[in-house]
Write an enzyme that holds these catalytic residues in place. Structure first.
Site, PDB file in Angstrom:
ATOM      1  N   SER A   1       1.055  -1.071  -0.056  1.00  0.00           N
ATOM      2  CA  SER A   1       0.067   0.009  -0.038  1.00  0.00           C
ATOM      3  C   SER A   1       0.997   1.001   0.025  1.00  0.00           C
ATOM      4  CB  SER A   1      -1.046   0.109   1.220  1.00  0.00           C
ATOM      5  OG  SER A   1      -0.198   0.110   2.408  1.00  0.00           O
ATOM      6  N   LYS A   2       0.207   2.481  -0.140  1.00  0.00           N
ATOM      7  CA  LYS A   2       0.926   3.509  -0.239  1.00  0.00           C
ATOM      8  C   LYS A   2       1.974   3.815   0.880  1.00  0.00           C
ATOM      9  CE  LYS A   2      -1.981   6.471  -3.290  1.00  0.00           C
ATOM     10  NZ  LYS A   2      -0.812   6.586  -4.165  1.00  0.00           N
TER      11      LYS A   2
END
Length: 460
Positions: free
Chosen positions: A240-241
Protein backbone atom coordinates in the site's frame (compact mmCIF):
# COMPACT_ATOMS: atom_id res chain seq x y z
CA UNK A 1 -2.76 -24.48 -29.77
CA UNK A 2 -2.09 -20.78 -30.17
CA UNK A 3 -1.16 -19.21 -26.85
CA UNK A 4 -3.30 -16.16 -26.13
CA UNK A 5 -3.06 -14.26 -22.88
CA UNK A 6 -4.77 -11.14 -21.65
CA UNK A 7 -4.40 -8.42 -19.06
CA UNK A 8 -7.81 -7.30 -17.84
CA UNK A 9 -7.67 -4.25 -15.54
CA UNK A 10 -10.64 -2.35 -14.16
CA UNK A 11 -10.28 1.39 -14.87
CA UNK A 12 -11.27 2.48 -11.39
CA UNK A 13 -7.89 3.84 -10.34
CA UNK A 14 -4.23 4.17 -11.26
CA UNK A 15 -2.28 1.29 -12.77
CA UNK A 16 -0.93 -0.56 -9.72
CA UNK A 17 2.55 -2.04 -9.73
CA UNK A 18 1.04 -5.47 -9.09
CA UNK A 19 -1.07 -5.06 -12.21
CA UNK A 20 2.00 -4.13 -14.23
CA UNK A 21 3.75 -7.31 -13.12
CA UNK A 22 0.68 -9.36 -14.08
CA UNK A 23 0.62 -7.68 -17.49
CA UNK A 24 4.36 -8.29 -17.89
CA UNK A 25 4.07 -11.99 -17.06
CA UNK A 26 1.20 -12.38 -19.55
CA UNK A 27 3.15 -10.50 -22.21
CA UNK A 28 6.37 -12.48 -21.70
CA UNK A 29 4.54 -15.83 -21.60
CA UNK A 30 2.74 -15.14 -24.89
CA UNK A 31 5.92 -13.88 -26.57
CA UNK A 32 7.94 -16.85 -25.28
CA UNK A 33 5.45 -19.25 -26.84
CA UNK A 34 5.02 -17.30 -30.07
CA UNK A 35 1.47 -16.33 -29.15
CA UNK A 36 -0.60 -13.18 -28.72
CA UNK A 37 -1.12 -10.76 -25.85
CA UNK A 38 -4.38 -8.83 -25.50
CA UNK A 39 -5.81 -6.14 -23.25
CA UNK A 40 -9.39 -6.12 -22.01
CA UNK A 41 -10.68 -3.11 -20.08
CA UNK A 42 -13.20 -4.44 -17.58
CA UNK A 43 -15.27 -1.27 -17.25
CA UNK A 44 -18.64 -2.69 -16.24
CA UNK A 45 -18.59 -0.69 -12.99
CA UNK A 46 -19.86 2.40 -14.78
CA UNK A 47 -19.97 4.56 -11.66
CA UNK A 48 -16.27 4.12 -10.89
CA UNK A 49 -14.80 3.48 -14.35
CA UNK A 50 -13.40 6.75 -15.67
CA UNK A 51 -11.89 7.53 -19.10
CA UNK A 52 -8.84 9.12 -17.50
CA UNK A 53 -8.09 5.90 -15.62
CA UNK A 54 -8.42 3.89 -18.83
CA UNK A 55 -6.03 6.22 -20.61
CA UNK A 56 -3.65 6.13 -17.66
CA UNK A 57 -3.58 2.33 -17.77
CA UNK A 58 -2.90 2.26 -21.50
CA UNK A 59 -0.24 4.98 -21.23
CA UNK A 60 1.45 3.16 -18.34
CA UNK A 61 1.59 -0.12 -20.26
CA UNK A 62 2.94 1.68 -23.34
CA UNK A 63 5.63 3.35 -21.20
CA UNK A 64 6.59 -0.09 -19.88
CA UNK A 65 6.86 -1.46 -23.43
CA UNK A 66 3.98 -3.90 -22.91
CA UNK A 67 2.12 -3.62 -26.20
CA UNK A 68 -0.97 -5.67 -27.12
CA UNK A 69 -1.36 -7.40 -30.47
CA UNK A 70 -4.81 -5.89 -31.07
CA UNK A 71 -6.79 -2.85 -29.91
CA UNK A 72 -8.18 -3.13 -26.36
CA UNK A 73 -11.52 -4.84 -25.85
CA UNK A 74 -13.99 -2.94 -23.66
CA UNK A 75 -16.14 -5.23 -21.58
CA UNK A 76 -18.97 -2.71 -21.33
CA UNK A 77 -19.46 -2.90 -25.10
CA UNK A 78 -20.19 -6.62 -24.86
CA UNK A 79 -23.13 -6.59 -22.43
CA UNK A 80 -25.55 -7.90 -25.06
CA UNK A 81 -23.30 -10.89 -25.68
CA UNK A 82 -23.04 -11.61 -21.96
CA UNK A 83 -26.84 -11.55 -21.67
CA UNK A 84 -27.17 -13.79 -24.71
CA UNK A 85 -25.04 -16.49 -23.07
CA UNK A 86 -27.00 -16.20 -19.82
CA UNK A 87 -30.23 -16.76 -21.74
CA UNK A 88 -28.67 -19.76 -23.50
CA UNK A 89 -27.92 -21.28 -20.11
CA UNK A 90 -31.47 -20.54 -19.02
CA UNK A 91 -32.95 -22.19 -22.11
CA UNK A 92 -30.77 -25.26 -21.61
CA UNK A 93 -31.90 -25.65 -17.99
CA UNK A 94 -28.42 -24.85 -16.66
CA UNK A 95 -29.63 -21.62 -15.14
CA UNK A 96 -32.91 -20.44 -13.62
CA UNK A 97 -34.81 -17.33 -12.68
CA UNK A 98 -34.69 -16.34 -9.03
CA UNK A 99 -37.38 -14.04 -7.62
CA UNK A 100 -36.02 -13.55 -4.11
CA UNK A 101 -36.82 -10.19 -2.60
CA UNK A 102 -34.16 -8.10 -0.87
CA UNK A 103 -35.86 -8.86 2.44
CA UNK A 104 -35.66 -12.61 1.79
CA UNK A 105 -31.97 -12.41 0.93
CA UNK A 106 -31.25 -10.35 4.04
CA UNK A 107 -33.11 -12.82 6.25
CA UNK A 108 -31.23 -15.68 4.59
CA UNK A 109 -27.88 -14.05 5.41
CA UNK A 110 -28.87 -13.25 8.99
CA UNK A 111 -30.02 -16.82 9.67
CA UNK A 112 -26.78 -18.27 8.25
CA UNK A 113 -24.66 -15.97 10.40
CA UNK A 114 -26.75 -16.79 13.49
CA UNK A 115 -26.23 -20.50 12.86
CA UNK A 116 -22.49 -20.07 12.25
CA UNK A 117 -22.73 -20.86 8.55
CA UNK A 118 -21.27 -18.89 5.64
CA UNK A 119 -23.99 -16.65 4.20
CA UNK A 120 -24.96 -18.37 0.96
CA UNK A 121 -28.06 -18.39 -1.20
CA UNK A 122 -30.15 -21.41 -0.25
CA UNK A 123 -31.41 -22.31 -3.73
CA UNK A 124 -35.08 -21.75 -2.93
CA UNK A 125 -36.00 -20.83 -6.53
CA UNK A 126 -33.85 -23.55 -8.08
CA UNK A 127 -36.80 -25.88 -8.78
CA UNK A 128 -39.71 -23.61 -7.97
CA UNK A 129 -42.47 -22.73 -10.40
CA UNK A 130 -42.03 -19.15 -11.72
CA UNK A 131 -45.81 -18.83 -11.48
CA UNK A 132 -45.31 -18.41 -7.74
CA UNK A 133 -43.25 -15.27 -8.26
CA UNK A 134 -44.41 -12.05 -6.61
CA UNK A 135 -46.26 -9.82 -9.10
CA UNK A 136 -44.11 -7.24 -10.87
CA UNK A 137 -40.89 -8.79 -9.56
CA UNK A 138 -37.95 -8.70 -12.01
CA UNK A 139 -35.87 -11.84 -11.50
CA UNK A 140 -32.14 -12.39 -11.59
CA UNK A 141 -30.74 -15.36 -13.47
CA UNK A 142 -28.65 -17.78 -11.43
CA UNK A 143 -26.37 -20.56 -12.61
CA UNK A 144 -27.58 -24.00 -11.64
CA UNK A 145 -24.33 -25.02 -9.97
CA UNK A 146 -23.55 -28.70 -9.28
CA UNK A 147 -24.50 -29.66 -5.73
CA UNK A 148 -22.35 -32.75 -5.37
CA UNK A 149 -18.69 -33.58 -5.93
CA UNK A 150 -15.86 -31.09 -6.30
CA UNK A 151 -14.68 -28.41 -8.66
CA UNK A 152 -11.00 -28.99 -9.40
CA UNK A 153 -8.50 -26.57 -10.93
CA UNK A 154 -5.02 -27.73 -11.95
CA UNK A 155 -3.25 -24.45 -11.58
CA UNK A 156 0.08 -23.96 -13.35
CA UNK A 157 1.53 -22.14 -10.35
CA UNK A 158 -0.48 -23.24 -7.32
CA UNK A 159 -0.81 -26.88 -8.29
CA UNK A 160 -4.09 -28.77 -7.91
CA UNK A 161 -6.69 -26.87 -5.91
CA UNK A 162 -10.22 -28.04 -5.24
CA UNK A 163 -13.41 -27.02 -3.47
CA UNK A 164 -16.50 -29.00 -2.54
CA UNK A 165 -19.48 -27.94 -4.63
CA UNK A 166 -21.62 -27.72 -1.50
CA UNK A 167 -19.51 -24.69 -0.56
CA UNK A 168 -20.54 -22.81 -3.71
CA UNK A 169 -24.04 -21.42 -4.07
CA UNK A 170 -25.89 -20.64 -7.28
CA UNK A 171 -24.10 -17.65 -8.76
CA UNK A 172 -26.05 -14.72 -10.20
CA UNK A 173 -25.00 -14.34 -13.84
CA UNK A 174 -27.55 -11.74 -14.95
CA UNK A 175 -28.96 -9.05 -12.67
CA UNK A 176 -32.61 -8.07 -12.57
CA UNK A 177 -31.88 -5.06 -14.80
CA UNK A 178 -30.40 -7.34 -17.45
CA UNK A 179 -26.75 -6.44 -16.79
CA UNK A 180 -24.19 -9.24 -16.45
CA UNK A 181 -22.20 -9.89 -13.30
CA UNK A 182 -18.43 -9.63 -13.40
CA UNK A 183 -17.70 -13.34 -13.00
CA UNK A 184 -20.03 -14.25 -15.85
CA UNK A 185 -18.77 -11.52 -18.20
CA UNK A 186 -15.16 -12.59 -17.69
CA UNK A 187 -15.92 -16.18 -18.74
CA UNK A 188 -17.78 -15.11 -21.88
CA UNK A 189 -15.02 -12.70 -22.85
CA UNK A 190 -12.22 -15.19 -22.25
CA UNK A 191 -14.04 -17.76 -24.39
CA UNK A 192 -14.85 -15.36 -27.23
CA UNK A 193 -11.29 -13.95 -27.21
CA UNK A 194 -9.91 -17.52 -27.37
CA UNK A 195 -7.78 -16.95 -24.27
CA UNK A 196 -5.65 -20.05 -23.73
CA UNK A 197 -4.03 -19.06 -20.43
CA UNK A 198 -5.47 -16.90 -17.67
CA UNK A 199 -2.50 -15.54 -15.70
CA UNK A 200 -3.59 -13.33 -12.81
CA UNK A 201 -3.14 -12.64 -9.11
CA UNK A 202 -3.92 -15.38 -6.64
CA UNK A 203 -6.60 -13.17 -5.07
CA UNK A 204 -8.73 -14.35 -8.03
CA UNK A 205 -8.33 -18.03 -7.19
CA UNK A 206 -11.69 -18.29 -5.42
CA UNK A 207 -13.36 -16.70 -8.46
CA UNK A 208 -11.90 -19.41 -10.65
CA UNK A 209 -14.02 -22.18 -9.13
CA UNK A 210 -17.18 -20.31 -10.04
CA UNK A 211 -15.92 -19.39 -13.48
CA UNK A 212 -14.97 -22.99 -14.21
CA UNK A 213 -18.58 -23.97 -13.51
CA UNK A 214 -19.79 -21.48 -16.14
CA UNK A 215 -17.31 -22.85 -18.70
CA UNK A 216 -18.56 -26.36 -18.02
CA UNK A 217 -22.23 -25.38 -18.09
CA UNK A 218 -21.69 -23.92 -21.58
CA UNK A 219 -19.67 -26.92 -22.70
CA UNK A 220 -16.69 -24.69 -23.42
CA UNK A 221 -13.08 -25.78 -23.02
CA UNK A 222 -11.66 -23.97 -20.03
CA UNK A 223 -8.37 -22.10 -20.37
CA UNK A 224 -5.31 -23.01 -18.34
CA UNK A 225 -5.09 -21.04 -15.11
CA UNK A 226 -2.00 -19.66 -13.39
CA UNK A 227 -2.48 -17.64 -10.22
CA UNK A 228 0.62 -15.70 -9.25
CA UNK A 229 1.26 -14.56 -5.66
CA UNK A 230 0.65 -10.95 -4.77
CA UNK A 231 3.29 -8.32 -3.99
CA UNK A 232 3.61 -7.38 -0.33
CA UNK A 233 5.48 -4.64 1.45
CA UNK A 234 8.70 -5.27 3.35
CA UNK A 235 6.64 -5.99 6.48
CA UNK A 236 4.71 -8.77 4.76
CA UNK A 237 1.46 -6.80 4.61
CA UNK A 238 -0.39 -6.11 1.37
CA UNK A 239 1.48 -3.44 -0.58
CA UNK A 240 0.00 0.00 0.00
CA UNK A 241 0.99 3.65 -0.15
CA UNK A 242 2.42 3.50 3.36
CA UNK A 243 5.17 1.28 1.96
CA UNK A 244 6.04 3.73 -0.83
CA UNK A 245 5.04 4.22 -4.46
CA UNK A 246 2.47 1.72 -5.71
CA UNK A 247 1.22 3.23 -8.98
CA UNK A 248 3.10 3.39 -12.27
CA UNK A 249 2.77 7.20 -12.52
CA UNK A 250 4.49 7.50 -9.14
CA UNK A 251 7.45 5.37 -10.20
CA UNK A 252 7.70 7.37 -13.41
CA UNK A 253 7.62 10.68 -11.54
CA UNK A 254 10.24 9.45 -9.08
CA UNK A 255 12.64 8.88 -11.96
CA UNK A 256 12.66 5.15 -12.61
CA UNK A 257 13.44 3.89 -16.09
CA UNK A 258 10.77 1.54 -17.48
CA UNK A 259 13.33 -1.13 -18.37
CA UNK A 260 14.72 -1.08 -14.82
CA UNK A 261 11.23 -1.34 -13.33
CA UNK A 262 10.41 -4.16 -15.76
CA UNK A 263 13.60 -6.03 -14.86
CA UNK A 264 12.83 -5.65 -11.15
CA UNK A 265 9.23 -6.83 -11.51
CA UNK A 266 10.35 -9.79 -13.59
CA UNK A 267 12.59 -10.97 -10.75
CA UNK A 268 9.88 -10.29 -8.17
CA UNK A 269 8.35 -13.75 -8.00
CA UNK A 270 10.15 -15.35 -10.94
CA UNK A 271 13.72 -16.55 -11.08
CA UNK A 272 16.34 -17.89 -13.45
CA UNK A 273 19.38 -18.97 -11.49
CA UNK A 274 21.32 -16.06 -10.04
CA UNK A 275 20.66 -13.73 -12.98
CA UNK A 276 19.72 -10.21 -11.87
CA UNK A 277 20.14 -8.05 -14.97
CA UNK A 278 17.84 -9.46 -17.64
CA UNK A 279 16.95 -7.53 -20.79
CA UNK A 280 13.49 -7.72 -22.31
CA UNK A 281 14.82 -9.86 -25.16
CA UNK A 282 16.43 -12.28 -22.71
CA UNK A 283 13.25 -12.35 -20.63
CA UNK A 284 11.19 -13.39 -23.63
CA UNK A 285 13.63 -16.21 -24.29
CA UNK A 286 13.74 -17.39 -20.68
CA UNK A 287 10.32 -16.74 -19.17
CA UNK A 288 7.92 -19.56 -18.43
CA UNK A 289 5.50 -20.27 -15.62
CA UNK A 290 7.60 -23.00 -14.05
CA UNK A 291 9.89 -20.28 -12.72
CA UNK A 292 7.10 -18.53 -10.80
CA UNK A 293 7.12 -19.20 -7.06
CA UNK A 294 4.10 -19.74 -4.83
CA UNK A 295 5.11 -17.39 -2.01
CA UNK A 296 4.20 -13.72 -1.94
CA UNK A 297 6.98 -11.37 -3.03
CA UNK A 298 8.16 -8.42 -0.97
CA UNK A 299 8.76 -5.06 -2.56
CA UNK A 300 12.30 -3.83 -1.90
CA UNK A 301 12.52 -0.18 -2.94
CA UNK A 302 16.24 0.03 -2.13
CA UNK A 303 16.98 -2.87 -4.46
CA UNK A 304 14.85 -1.31 -7.19
CA UNK A 305 16.69 1.99 -6.78
CA UNK A 306 20.06 0.27 -7.01
CA UNK A 307 18.98 -1.59 -10.15
CA UNK A 308 17.72 1.66 -11.64
CA UNK A 309 21.16 3.17 -11.14
CA UNK A 310 22.69 0.27 -13.06
CA UNK A 311 20.32 0.91 -15.96
CA UNK A 312 20.97 4.67 -15.87
CA UNK A 313 24.71 4.10 -16.17
CA UNK A 314 24.09 1.98 -19.27
CA UNK A 315 21.51 4.29 -20.85
CA UNK A 316 22.06 6.48 -23.91
CA UNK A 317 23.36 9.95 -23.02
CA UNK A 318 21.00 11.77 -25.38
CA UNK A 319 18.00 10.03 -23.82
CA UNK A 320 19.16 10.85 -20.31
CA UNK A 321 19.77 14.45 -21.31
CA UNK A 322 16.19 14.73 -22.54
CA UNK A 323 14.93 13.23 -19.27
CA UNK A 324 17.03 15.63 -17.20
CA UNK A 325 15.96 18.64 -19.26
CA UNK A 326 12.29 17.73 -18.82
CA UNK A 327 12.81 17.84 -15.05
CA UNK A 328 14.87 21.04 -15.07
CA UNK A 329 12.02 22.96 -16.68
CA UNK A 330 12.47 26.32 -18.40
CA UNK A 331 16.21 27.02 -18.56
CA UNK A 332 18.46 29.30 -20.52
CA UNK A 333 20.01 28.80 -23.92
CA UNK A 334 22.94 26.42 -24.12
CA UNK A 335 22.06 24.43 -20.99
CA UNK A 336 21.07 21.31 -22.90
CA UNK A 337 24.46 21.19 -24.62
CA UNK A 338 26.18 21.50 -21.23
CA UNK A 339 24.08 18.69 -19.75
CA UNK A 340 24.78 16.38 -22.65
CA UNK A 341 28.49 17.14 -22.55
CA UNK A 342 28.68 16.30 -18.85
CA UNK A 343 26.23 13.36 -18.94
CA UNK A 344 28.93 10.61 -18.87
CA UNK A 345 30.03 11.92 -15.47
CA UNK A 346 26.56 12.87 -14.18
CA UNK A 347 25.01 9.46 -14.72
CA UNK A 348 27.75 7.60 -12.87
CA UNK A 349 26.38 8.58 -9.47
CA UNK A 350 22.65 8.98 -10.17
CA UNK A 351 20.24 6.27 -9.03
CA UNK A 352 17.10 7.95 -10.38
CA UNK A 353 16.32 10.48 -13.07
CA UNK A 354 15.35 12.90 -10.32
CA UNK A 355 18.82 12.62 -8.81
CA UNK A 356 20.28 12.99 -12.29
CA UNK A 357 18.40 16.25 -12.86
CA UNK A 358 19.36 17.52 -9.42
CA UNK A 359 23.04 16.85 -10.08
CA UNK A 360 22.76 18.64 -13.44
CA UNK A 361 20.88 21.65 -12.06
CA UNK A 362 24.06 23.69 -11.44
CA UNK A 363 24.61 23.80 -15.19
CA UNK A 364 21.44 25.86 -15.55
CA UNK A 365 21.84 28.23 -12.61
CA UNK A 366 22.24 31.95 -13.14
CA UNK A 367 25.22 33.87 -11.80
CA UNK A 368 26.16 34.63 -9.15
CA UNK A 369 25.60 31.14 -7.78
CA UNK A 370 24.00 30.57 -4.41
CA UNK A 371 26.46 28.61 -2.29
CA UNK A 372 25.66 25.59 -0.16
CA UNK A 373 27.17 25.99 3.34
CA UNK A 374 29.89 23.37 2.77
CA UNK A 375 30.85 24.98 -0.54
CA UNK A 376 30.96 28.44 1.02
CA UNK A 377 33.26 27.10 3.75
CA UNK A 378 35.78 26.03 1.11
CA UNK A 379 36.06 29.52 -0.32
CA UNK A 380 38.48 30.91 2.24
CA UNK A 381 40.52 34.03 1.42
CA UNK A 382 43.43 31.75 0.55
CA UNK A 383 41.25 29.66 -1.76
CA UNK A 384 39.92 32.77 -3.51
CA UNK A 385 43.46 33.98 -4.05
CA UNK A 386 44.38 30.61 -5.55
CA UNK A 387 41.37 30.82 -7.89
CA UNK A 388 42.60 34.19 -9.13
CA UNK A 389 45.96 32.63 -9.86
CA UNK A 390 44.59 29.57 -11.68
CA UNK A 391 42.30 31.51 -13.99
CA UNK A 392 45.03 32.50 -16.50
CA UNK A 393 46.26 28.91 -16.69
CA UNK A 394 42.76 27.70 -17.52
CA UNK A 395 42.12 30.52 -19.98
CA UNK A 396 45.28 29.60 -21.88
CA UNK A 397 43.92 26.14 -22.80
CA UNK A 398 41.57 25.15 -25.61
CA UNK A 399 39.11 24.17 -22.84
CA UNK A 400 39.04 20.53 -23.74
CA UNK A 401 38.87 18.18 -20.75
CA UNK A 402 42.33 16.79 -21.47
CA UNK A 403 43.95 20.23 -21.74
CA UNK A 404 42.21 21.45 -18.58
CA UNK A 405 43.34 18.41 -16.63
CA UNK A 406 46.93 18.93 -17.73
CA UNK A 407 46.80 22.64 -16.85
CA UNK A 408 45.39 21.96 -13.37
CA UNK A 409 47.99 19.32 -12.62
CA UNK A 410 50.80 21.60 -13.79
CA UNK A 411 49.43 24.48 -11.68
CA UNK A 412 49.09 22.31 -8.58
CA UNK A 413 52.63 20.97 -8.92
CA UNK A 414 54.12 24.41 -9.56
CA UNK A 415 52.44 25.87 -6.45
CA UNK A 416 53.04 22.91 -4.16
CA UNK A 417 49.39 21.88 -3.93
CA UNK A 418 47.70 18.53 -4.21
CA UNK A 419 45.27 18.37 -7.09
CA UNK A 420 42.30 18.09 -4.70
CA UNK A 421 43.33 21.33 -2.98
CA UNK A 422 42.86 23.10 -6.30
CA UNK A 423 39.87 21.13 -7.52
CA UNK A 424 37.63 21.51 -4.46
CA UNK A 425 37.51 25.35 -4.37
CA UNK A 426 37.10 25.29 -8.15
CA UNK A 427 34.16 22.88 -7.78
CA UNK A 428 32.53 25.16 -5.22
CA UNK A 429 32.95 28.17 -7.51
CA UNK A 430 31.60 26.36 -10.56
CA UNK A 431 28.70 24.48 -8.98
CA UNK A 432 27.84 26.08 -5.63
CA UNK A 433 28.28 22.65 -4.06
CA UNK A 434 30.95 20.12 -3.19
CA UNK A 435 29.79 17.41 -5.59
CA UNK A 436 30.16 17.18 -9.35
CA UNK A 437 31.75 14.99 -12.00
CA UNK A 438 35.47 15.40 -12.64
CA UNK A 439 36.54 19.01 -12.47
CA UNK A 440 38.07 18.92 -15.96
CA UNK A 441 34.83 17.58 -17.47
CA UNK A 442 32.78 20.11 -15.48
CA UNK A 443 34.90 23.02 -16.77
CA UNK A 444 34.67 21.72 -20.34
CA UNK A 445 30.89 21.30 -20.16
CA UNK A 446 30.34 24.81 -18.81
CA UNK A 447 32.66 26.22 -21.44
CA UNK A 448 35.29 28.93 -21.33
CA UNK A 449 33.09 32.00 -20.90
CA UNK A 450 30.75 30.59 -18.23
CA UNK A 451 33.50 28.83 -16.29
CA UNK A 452 35.78 31.85 -16.05
CA UNK A 453 32.83 34.09 -15.18
CA UNK A 454 31.74 31.79 -12.32
CA UNK A 455 35.29 31.57 -11.00
CA UNK A 456 35.64 35.32 -11.27
CA UNK A 457 32.46 35.86 -9.23
CA UNK A 458 34.05 34.28 -6.15
CA UNK A 459 37.72 35.10 -6.80
CA UNK A 460 37.28 38.83 -6.30
Amino acid sequence: MTVRTRFAPSPTGLLHIGGVRTALFNYLFSRHHGGEFLIRIEDTDRARSLPEYTQGILDGLAWMGIAPDAPPVFQSARAARHAEVALELLAAGRAYRCYCTPDELRAMRELAVAEGRPPRYDGRWRDRDPAEAPPGMSPVIRLRSPQQGETVVRDLVQGEVRVGNTELDDLIILRSDGSPTYLHAVVVDDHDMAISHVIRGDDHLTNTFRQVQIFEAMGWARPEFAHIPLIHGADGAKLSKRHGAVGVPEFRTQGFLPEALGNYLLRLGWGHGDAEIISREEAITLFDLDGVGRAASRMDYAKLTHLNGVYIRGADDARLTAEAMARLGDVGEGVEARVQALMPGLKDRARTLVELAQSAAFLARERPLAMEPKAAALLTPEARAMLREVMPALAATDFSAAALDAALREFAEAHGHKLGQVAQPLRAALTGSTMSPGIDATLAALGREESLARIGDVAQ
